[in-house]
Scaffold this motif. Structure first.
Motif, mmCIF file in Angstrom:
data_model
loop_
_atom_site.group_PDB
_atom_site.id
_atom_site.type_symbol
_atom_site.label_atom_id
_atom_site.label_comp_id
_atom_site.label_asym_id
_atom_site.label_seq_id
_atom_site.Cartn_x
_atom_site.Cartn_y
_atom_site.Cartn_z
ATOM 1 N N UNK A 1 0.788 -1.011 -0.104
ATOM 2 C CA UNK A 1 0.014 -0.117 0.015
ATOM 3 C C UNK A 1 0.755 1.040 0.017
ATOM 4 N N UNK A 2 2.180 1.230 -0.242
ATOM 5 C CA UNK A 2 3.106 2.358 -0.157
ATOM 6 C C UNK A 2 2.498 3.159 -1.189
ATOM 7 N N UNK A 3 2.649 4.561 -1.026
ATOM 8 C CA UNK A 3 2.363 5.674 -1.949
ATOM 9 C C UNK A 3 3.232 5.577 -3.064
ATOM 10 N N UNK A 4 2.521 6.383 -4.210
ATOM 11 C CA UNK A 4 3.377 6.255 -5.391
ATOM 12 C C UNK A 4 4.146 7.541 -5.060
ATOM 13 N N UNK A 5 5.329 7.941 -5.965
ATOM 14 C CA UNK A 5 6.346 8.909 -5.840
ATOM 15 C C UNK A 5 6.569 9.393 -7.307
ATOM 16 N N UNK B 1 23.468 -10.057 7.595
ATOM 17 C CA UNK B 1 21.927 -10.170 7.455
ATOM 18 C C UNK B 1 21.857 -8.783 6.493
ATOM 19 N N UNK B 2 21.130 -8.895 5.359
ATOM 20 C CA UNK B 2 20.976 -7.649 4.572
ATOM 21 C C UNK B 2 19.253 -7.488 4.283
ATOM 22 N N UNK B 3 18.819 -6.180 4.685
ATOM 23 C CA UNK B 3 17.505 -5.964 4.984
ATOM 24 C C UNK B 3 17.098 -4.760 3.949
ATOM 25 N N UNK B 4 16.117 -5.230 3.261
ATOM 26 C CA UNK B 4 15.488 -3.838 2.224
ATOM 27 C C UNK B 4 13.917 -3.729 2.594
ATOM 28 N N UNK B 5 13.791 -2.524 2.951
ATOM 29 C CA UNK B 5 12.403 -2.159 3.254
ATOM 30 C C UNK B 5 11.860 -0.916 2.571
ATOM 31 N N UNK B 6 10.643 -1.230 2.155
ATOM 32 C CA UNK B 6 9.765 -0.016 1.404
ATOM 33 C C UNK B 6 8.735 0.080 2.030
ATOM 34 N N UNK B 7 8.274 1.469 2.662
ATOM 35 C CA UNK B 7 6.918 1.778 3.407
ATOM 36 C C UNK B 7 6.539 3.142 3.317
ATOM 37 N N UNK B 8 5.326 3.251 3.435
ATOM 38 C CA UNK B 8 5.065 4.628 3.800
ATOM 39 C C UNK B 8 5.044 5.315 5.133
ATOM 40 N N UNK B 9 5.373 6.386 5.105
ATOM 41 C CA UNK B 9 5.664 7.096 6.365
ATOM 42 C C UNK B 9 4.871 8.752 6.471
ATOM 43 N N UNK B 10 4.361 9.014 7.586
ATOM 44 C CA UNK B 10 3.741 10.166 7.904
ATOM 45 C C UNK B 10 4.787 10.822 8.650
ATOM 46 N N UNK B 11 5.494 12.019 8.600
ATOM 47 C CA UNK B 11 6.215 12.664 9.421
ATOM 48 C C UNK B 11 5.713 13.869 9.859
ATOM 49 N N UNK B 12 5.408 13.967 11.426
ATOM 50 C CA UNK B 12 4.633 14.936 12.164
ATOM 51 C C UNK B 12 5.750 15.862 12.608
ATOM 52 N N UNK B 13 6.775 15.235 12.846
ATOM 53 C CA UNK B 13 8.253 15.945 13.185
ATOM 54 C C UNK B 13 9.196 15.163 12.704
ATOM 55 N N UNK B 14 10.595 15.617 12.975
ATOM 56 C CA UNK B 14 11.827 15.051 12.535
ATOM 57 C C UNK B 14 11.969 13.876 12.969
ATOM 58 N N UNK B 15 11.855 12.565 12.118
ATOM 59 C CA UNK B 15 12.032 11.283 12.864
ATOM 60 C C UNK B 15 13.599 11.021 13.094
#
Length: 710
Positions: A421-425, A453-467
């Motif tokens: 469900x990650x948003x388009x860019x 170990x090598x991890x690849x992650x793709x996700x949507x993120x809402x930033x309300x303040x600097x993470x």
């Protein structure tokens, strides 16, 4: 070590022109004063001979004046030779008329020999001495044989004392003046050496430092007190340089060239590249003079240029490989299209659950896997003409992950988490593919020796303040985060500060170009994104990329991978493909879906058929790459005959032609080879119905992108 030739220098003992002019002027003034004193003394001793002395002095003064004028005009050497010759002639004539070599003539000859050496050089001094000896011998022989004329003047003790005093004064004056000129010359050269930017030093015959200038300390870092007495070989950085220096020191005269490029090790451990010129003294000291220029910057520029040239050659090689891969992918796509098409026909003709149905299903699965491999080849082969577009990164991440899995060692465990469900860019899929490949390759390199170990992650993120870990420049909003992490050796702070610098690498020479992360940083900046890196020694590294997410109507609809097939209503279709097998399989499928199909393998022939009756067909399906006329050119010419005719383009490499060019040619939809028949059927139905992309039915897949009407 690189050897170079050395030019010749001014011969030893030769005075500078300015010093020679000063010395000659002073000598002429001494002679002038001497003749005036000579005239006064001789007139006082022998008043009747005043006219003769006055004539001699007048001639001498005239010649001295002419020589002074010549010196002013720059003829210093000619004036010096003339002065020495004139003095020799005067002393010889004076001795001939004054009773022989005895008396002041012999002292005059000695002074003239000294003046010749100072004014003209050692050769002139030797010639003047030889001429004076021969003249004296001639006078002695004439006196012995009684052929010498009687003395015209009776030499008195006062006369001899006056001449002797004048010659002594002239000798002392010349020596004092020569000493001053020598000291002034030494001072000039001392200032030149001390203020020179090049390192200047002298070495003993054993090869130890005897003297160094201030520039030597600033360039090499070795202090003067530490350098004196230190062997030159001890400051050289490489064994090769020390061997070359030992060979030169053993037989300097046997060396054809005395210029070397040497590497000197500074006390702080740094290495300085020097271009050193050596000159071996020819006197008894056998000392060696060295002049060294710091060429470290030049060598670094040469190395940088060599790396750039290597990168250019690598880029050209990769471009050639990409072109080859694109050609292979195109041909393979045609083969796969025929295989998948016939497998679907076979599957439709047999009963479900039968052996033939199972076999056809396996063929379709294998074809799908082969299609993924071909798409990876095409991604690699795409050109550098990048265009950002609305895109979802899920398929890009999966494709890059699968591509890199085969090249990563089995000792490294790879894991991928992709949010469906990650948003388009707004991004260039090809460049994002390159970003993921570079990051995965970099992470794998950090774990090559010990695994991890090598991890690849793709996700949507809402930033309300600097993470945590993100850049403080990341404003609040919706983002898509792409993260690549590893459990490798990590990085220290000084290394972390330089990871995005071009050509900076911690890998051994020949294993890394230092461009991977620099390219990633450049791409993310072009996409107006933010990239952050977190790393600690022994704790691994995490690279996070933040791209602004698109909202609402800007985001493309997610493709539905169902089996819905759009059917025809008796429309007449014209298929143009130079591969007969593809034309036949498409015709069979579309006829089963309710279309009337005509096929052609020649674009010119198809254009003639449509020109004869522009209303004979409702839609044209054409391949992109064909001989004599490609699909875009054919679409443009078909539009010229009948502007309302929809055209569907089938291609194995849609990125070879910009979308704007295809739209301008009248192309309504593009379907990527190899395709399932349902994908083509939806694209054909949408083009016939005239649905623009925003109103396209939800079943239209991304593989069959519908373009707006032209």
């Amino acid at each position: 070590m690189k050897l170079q030739g050395v030019g010749s220098s001014r011969s030893a003992g030769e005075a500078a022109p300015a010093d020679a002019a000063r010395l000659l002027n002073a000598f002429l003034w001494i002679i002038l004063v001497g003749f005036v004193v000579y005239l006064a003394v001789e007139t006082w001793v022998d008043p009747p001979a005043f006219r003769r002395y006055l004539l001699q002095a007048g001639v001498a003064l005239g010649i001295i004046g002419a020589l002074m004028v010549a010196v002013r005009r720059g003829a210093v050497r000619s004036a010096g030779i003339t002065c020495v010759v004139f003095a020799w002639a005067f002393y010889t004539a004076n001795a001939y008329t004054g009773g022989g070599i005895r008396g002041s003539a012999s002292i005059g000859y000695l002074v003239n020999v000294l003046a010749a050496g100072l004014l003209v050089g050692r050769v002139a001094s030797g010639l003047t001495a030889a001429a004076s000896i021969l003249a004296g011998l001639w006078l002695v022989l004439m006196e012995a044989h009684g052929t010498l004329p009687p003395s015209a003047v009776a030499n008195s003790p006062l006369d001899f004392w006056a001449n002797f005093s004048l010659f002594c004064a002239a000798t002392v004056a010349l020596q004092v003046l020569a000493g001053r000129i020598l000291r002034a010359s030494e001072e000039r050269y001392r200032l030149l050496v001390e203020r020179a930017r090049d390192a200047i030093f002298t070495l003993t015959p054993e090869g130890a430092f005897a003297s160094v200038n201030p520039a030597f300390e600033s360039i090499t870092g070795w202090r003067t007190e530490d350098s004196i007495g230190k062997p030159f070989a001890d400051v050289l950085a490489t064994p090769e340089d020390r061997r070359t220096w030992a060979a030169f020191l053993a037989a300097p005269e046997a060396q054809q060239r005395h210029s070397f490029e040497l590497s000197v090790c500074r006390p702080d451990g740094a290495t300085v590249a020097l271009d050193v010129n050596f000159a071996v003294s020819r006197d008894s000291s056998a000392a060696t003079l060295g002049i060294a220029r710091d060429v470290t910057g030049r060598k670094e520029e040469e190395q940088k240029r060599a790396r750039l040239e290597a990168q250019l050659r690598q880029s050209q090689k990769m471009e050639a490989i990409g072109t080859l891969a694109g050609g292979i992918a195109h041909d393979f796509n045609n083969v796969l299209t025929a295989i998948i098409g016939h497998a679907q026909l076979l599957q439709d003709d047999v009963a479900k659950g039968s052996k033939a149905h199972e076999s056809s299903t396996e063929i379709l699965r294998a074809g799908a896997r082969a299609r993924d491999v071909v798409r990876q080849l095409l991604t690699f082969a795409r050109s550098n003409g990048h265009e950002r577009q609305v895109a979802r990164l899920q398929s890009v991440v999966r494709e890059a992950f699968q591509l890199m899995r085969a090249s990563v060692p089995t000792s490294i465990e790879m894991d991928m988490k992709v949010d469906a469900a990650a948003s388009a860019v707004l991004a260039d899929p090809t460049q994002m593919h390159q970003v993921i490949v570079n990051l995965v390759a970099n992470a794998a390199g950090a774990m090559r020796e010990r695994g991890g170990r090598l991890n690849v992650l793709l996700e949507s993120l809402v930033v309300s303040e600097t993470p945590s870990g993100a850049s403080p420049l990341l404003p609040p909003g919706r983002y898509v985060r792409l993260s690549v992490s590893d459990t490798g050796h990590g990085m220290e702070a000084p290394v972390l500060e330089r990871i995005f610098e071009p050509f900076f690498t911690t890998k051994p020479e020949g294993e890394g170009t230092g461009l991977g992360l620099a390219v990633v940083h450049s791409i993310i900046q072009d996409h107006e994104g933010v990239i952050t890196v977190k790393s600690q020694p022994g704790a691994g590294t995490t690279v996070d990329i933040f791209l602004r997410a698109l909202e609402g109507e800007h985001a493309p609809a997610s493709p539905r991978l169902d089996d819905v097939v759009s059917r025809g209503r008796g429309e007449r279709l014209l298929i143009i493909d130079d591969e007969p097998a593809i034309g036949r399989v498409l015709a069979q499928h579309l006829e089963r879906l309710g279309y009337q199909v005509t096929t052609s393998t020649d674009p010119e022939e198809a254009l003639e058929v449509l020109t004869e009756d522009p209303t004979d067909f409702d839609l044209a399906i054409t391949d992109l790459q064909m001989p004599r006329m490609d699909g875009v050119q054919l679409a443009a010419r078909l539009a010229a005959v009948r502007p309302s005719l929809p055209v569907v383009l089938i291609t194995g490499n849609r990125m070879s032609v910009p979308a704007s060019v295809m739209r301008a040619a009248g192309v309504r939809a593009v379907v990527d080879k190899p395709f399932q028949i349902r994908e083509l059927s939806r694209a054909v139905r949408a083009a016939l119905d005239g649905n623009p992309p925003e109103a396209s039915p939800p079943e239209v897949l991304a593989a069959s992108r519908t373009l707006p009407k032209h």
